[in-house]
Scaffold this motif. Structure first.
Motif, PDB file in Angstrom:
ATOM      1  N   ASP A 182       0.825  -1.217   0.000  1.00  0.00           N
ATOM      2  CA  ASP A 182       0.000   0.000   0.000  1.00  0.00           C
ATOM      3  C   ASP A 182       0.853   1.259   0.000  1.00  0.00           C
ATOM      4  O   ASP A 182       0.455   2.290  -0.535  1.00  0.00           O
ATOM      5  CB  ASP A 182      -0.923   0.038   1.230  1.00  0.00           C
ATOM      6  CG  ASP A 182      -2.065  -0.948   1.096  1.00  0.00           C
ATOM      7  OD1 ASP A 182      -2.270  -1.467  -0.018  1.00  0.00           O
ATOM      8  OD2 ASP A 182      -2.733  -1.218   2.119  1.00  0.00           O
ATOM      9  N   ALA A 183       2.027   1.155   0.631  1.00  0.00           N
ATOM     10  CA  ALA A 183       2.911   2.325   0.692  1.00  0.00           C
ATOM     11  C   ALA A 183       3.721   2.484  -0.597  1.00  0.00           C
ATOM     12  O   ALA A 183       4.540   3.390  -0.695  1.00  0.00           O
ATOM     13  CB  ALA A 183       3.837   2.214   1.899  1.00  0.00           C
ATOM     14  N   GLY A 184       3.509   1.592  -1.575  1.00  0.00           N
ATOM     15  CA  GLY A 184       4.071   1.839  -2.904  1.00  0.00           C
ATOM     16  C   GLY A 184       5.189   0.922  -3.353  1.00  0.00           C
ATOM     17  O   GLY A 184       5.689   1.071  -4.464  1.00  0.00           O
ATOM     18  N   ALA A 185       5.607  -0.036  -2.511  1.00  0.00           N
ATOM     19  CA  ALA A 185       6.688  -0.927  -2.943  1.00  0.00           C
ATOM     20  C   ALA A 185       6.117  -2.226  -3.519  1.00  0.00           C
ATOM     21  O   ALA A 185       4.991  -2.611  -3.216  1.00  0.00           O
ATOM     22  CB  ALA A 185       7.614  -1.241  -1.772  1.00  0.00           C
ATOM     23  N   SER A 186       6.894  -2.864  -4.347  1.00  0.00           N
ATOM     24  CA  SER A 186       6.578  -4.193  -4.862  1.00  0.00           C
ATOM     25  C   SER A 186       7.507  -5.170  -4.157  1.00  0.00           C
ATOM     26  O   SER A 186       8.604  -4.792  -3.760  1.00  0.00           O
ATOM     27  CB  SER A 186       6.820  -4.250  -6.365  1.00  0.00           C
ATOM     28  OG  SER A 186       6.245  -3.116  -6.980  1.00  0.00           O
TER      29      SER A 186
END
Ligand code: ATP
Length: 234
Positions: A182-186
């Motif tokens: 959710d915070a943008g990392a994969s």
């Protein structure tokens, strides 16, 4: 173009070949699990992506650029962070100092800071002045994940983060994965426990003897297919 891709990736330790033409991809926002038995090549794959094993022939691409020839530090600076197998904390440093080390290679503003890592794993805030050696295995693993997040990576590579931990602790650690997404990392998560891998990931690759033997969305693979790909089918 995927965020991260390997193309016919090979890797060897001296004369011993550990990977034989591995193709995997990670899309932006995804969590992908790599499963397989001991010695299947999962850690070697992580080491080849993170630059611990250098790959002169550029069989790894990140964000459209070849990265196989780069060192581990250079790859980390571009935004691929690794949580290594075995945690590897600095035992004499405190929790907070171990976390801050994560910012040295890459100073990029983003969601992750001491405050948000402590929000993700509140026990680390309570223990922030304790040395790494005073922590339980699960807490050490939380520090290792937090340290990698402190560089605000675009990709987080996690090598067997549940190894040797109690089920209740594993649950806590895996609860962090969707929050990291959710915070943008994969993420790429190496996991020996098939059930755990299925729960946490969007897609799964199964490896055996240095090759990918199965790939698919976690909710579409049958138990039988996974069993065959993991242990070798008839
Ligand atoms: P594990 O769950 O045991 O870590 P894995 O799937 O991660 O297994 P790798 O650690 O990648 O497997 O090992 C793949 C193969 O490479 C194995 O046969 C292993 O013995 C060999 N290997 C791994 N590291 C080295 C090394 N440093 N030197 C020589 N051979 C190695």
């Amino acid at each position: 173009m995927s965020l991260l891709e390997t193309h016919a990736l090979t890797a060897s330790y001296g004369d011993f070949q550990a990977l034989f033409g591995v193709d995997i991809r990670l899309e932006e926002g995804e969590a992908v699990a790599i499963i397989g038995a001991n010695g299947a090549g999962k850690s070697t794959l992580m080491r080849s992506i993170s630059g611990v094993l250098i790959n002169e022939t550029d069989q790894v691409q990140f964000d459209g650029q070849p990265i196989g020839h780069l060192t581990a530090d250079e790859i980390m600076a571009r935004g691929v962070a690794m949580v290594p197998e075995g945690r590897r904390l600095f035992p004499s440093l405190s929790v907070e100092e171990n976390l801050l080390i994560g910012t040295y290679g890459r100073k990029v503003a983003g969601h992750w800071s001491l405050e948000t890592v402590y929000d993700l794993f509140p026990i680390l805030q309570e223990r922030r002045n304790h040395p790494g050696t005073a922590l339980s295995g699960g807490q050490q693993q939380m520090v290792a994940i937090g340290r990698a997040l402190m560089s605000n990576p675009r990709v987080l590579l996690c090598d067997e983060i549940s190894l040797g931990l109690a089920p209740v602790v594993i649950k806590d650690i895996y609860a962090a994965v969707p929050r990291i997404q959710d915070a943008g990392a994969s993420l790429i998560v190496v996991e020996q426990d098939i059930g755990q891998a299925m729960k946490v990931s969007d897609r799964v690759y199964c490896m055996m003897e240095g090759r990918v033997t199965l790939e698919g969305a976690a909710d579409t693979l049958s138990r039988e297919a996974i069993h065959d790909a993991y242990f070798g089918g008839a």
